[in-house]
Motif scaffolding. Structure first.
Motif, PDB file in Angstrom:
ATOM      1  N   UNK A 163     -39.951 -15.120 -25.581  1.00  0.00           N
ATOM      2  CA  UNK A 163     -40.037 -16.034 -26.711  1.00  0.00           C
ATOM      3  C   UNK A 163     -38.627 -16.511 -27.053  1.00  0.00           C
ATOM      4  N   UNK A 164     -38.459 -17.816 -27.239  1.00  0.00           N
ATOM      5  CA  UNK A 164     -37.137 -18.343 -27.562  1.00  0.00           C
ATOM      6  C   UNK A 164     -36.734 -18.037 -29.002  1.00  0.00           C
ATOM      7  N   UNK A 165     -37.699 -17.682 -29.853  1.00  0.00           N
ATOM      8  CA  UNK A 165     -37.402 -17.368 -31.248  1.00  0.00           C
ATOM      9  C   UNK A 165     -36.965 -15.917 -31.430  1.00  0.00           C
ATOM     10  N   UNK A 209     -40.998 -10.220 -24.961  1.00  0.00           N
ATOM     11  CA  UNK A 209     -41.520 -10.505 -23.634  1.00  0.00           C
ATOM     12  C   UNK A 209     -43.005 -10.823 -23.738  1.00  0.00           C
ATOM     13  N   UNK A 210     -43.433 -11.852 -23.020  1.00  0.00           N
ATOM     14  CA  UNK A 210     -44.829 -12.280 -23.054  1.00  0.00           C
ATOM     15  C   UNK A 210     -45.392 -12.208 -21.640  1.00  0.00           C
ATOM     16  N   UNK A 211     -45.905 -11.051 -21.245  1.00  0.00           N
ATOM     17  CA  UNK A 211     -46.297 -10.843 -19.849  1.00  0.00           C
ATOM     18  C   UNK A 211     -47.516 -11.640 -19.403  1.00  0.00           C
ATOM     19  N   UNK A 212     -48.419 -11.990 -20.297  1.00  0.00           N
ATOM     20  CA  UNK A 212     -49.652 -12.670 -19.887  1.00  0.00           C
ATOM     21  C   UNK A 212     -49.735 -14.070 -20.470  1.00  0.00           C
ATOM     22  N   UNK A 213     -48.611 -14.761 -20.559  1.00  0.00           N
ATOM     23  CA  UNK A 213     -48.602 -16.036 -21.253  1.00  0.00           C
ATOM     24  C   UNK A 213     -48.550 -17.248 -20.331  1.00  0.00           C
ATOM     25  N   UNK A 214     -48.380 -17.055 -19.046  1.00  0.00           N
ATOM     26  CA  UNK A 214     -48.208 -18.186 -18.140  1.00  0.00           C
ATOM     27  C   UNK A 214     -49.543 -18.565 -17.517  1.00  0.00           C
ATOM     28  N   UNK A 236     -46.344 -12.942 -32.379  1.00  0.00           N
ATOM     29  CA  UNK A 236     -45.623 -12.536 -33.592  1.00  0.00           C
ATOM     30  C   UNK A 236     -45.005 -13.752 -34.282  1.00  0.00           C
ATOM     31  N   UNK A 237     -44.436 -14.668 -33.504  1.00  0.00           N
ATOM     32  CA  UNK A 237     -43.844 -15.878 -34.090  1.00  0.00           C
ATOM     33  C   UNK A 237     -44.927 -16.808 -34.637  1.00  0.00           C
ATOM     34  N   UNK A 268     -47.532 -19.019 -39.370  1.00  0.00           N
ATOM     35  CA  UNK A 268     -48.763 -19.183 -40.129  1.00  0.00           C
ATOM     36  C   UNK A 268     -48.584 -18.662 -41.557  1.00  0.00           C
ATOM     37  N   UNK A 269     -47.964 -17.498 -41.687  1.00  0.00           N
ATOM     38  CA  UNK A 269     -47.726 -16.931 -43.015  1.00  0.00           C
ATOM     39  C   UNK A 269     -46.786 -17.807 -43.836  1.00  0.00           C
ATOM     40  N   UNK A 270     -45.759 -18.359 -43.194  1.00  0.00           N
ATOM     41  CA  UNK A 270     -44.831 -19.245 -43.904  1.00  0.00           C
ATOM     42  C   UNK A 270     -45.559 -20.495 -44.385  1.00  0.00           C
TER      43      UNK A 270
END
Length: 64
Positions: free
Chosen positions: A12-14, A18-23, A37-38, A43-45
């Motif tokens: 995540x650039x923020x 690590x995002x293992x299953x995101x591609x 998480x971001x 969403x909360x903001x």
């Protein structure tokens, strides 16, 4: 036909998580899903901003 295999680590650039299953691959393009998480933090903001704006508008209606 030649096959190219890549072993990628996506972060995540923020927050750097690590995002293992995101591609996922669609044709010639690779799409990467945002970090959960971001997304939750954004969403909360947005909720808090909308809640504050709603209260401000409600107060103005009562005062008028």
């Amino acid at each position: 036909m030649m096959t190219l295999r890549l072993n990628l680590t996506v972060q995540c650039s923020q927050c750097g998580a690590e995002m293992p299953h995101s591609v996922t691959q669609a044709g010639q393009h690779i799409w990467i899903a945002p970090c959960l998480a971001c997304l939750k933090r954004a969403n909360n903001a947005g909720f808090e901003e909308g809640h504050s704006k709603g209260w401000d508008e409600a107060k103005q209606e009562v005062l008028n």
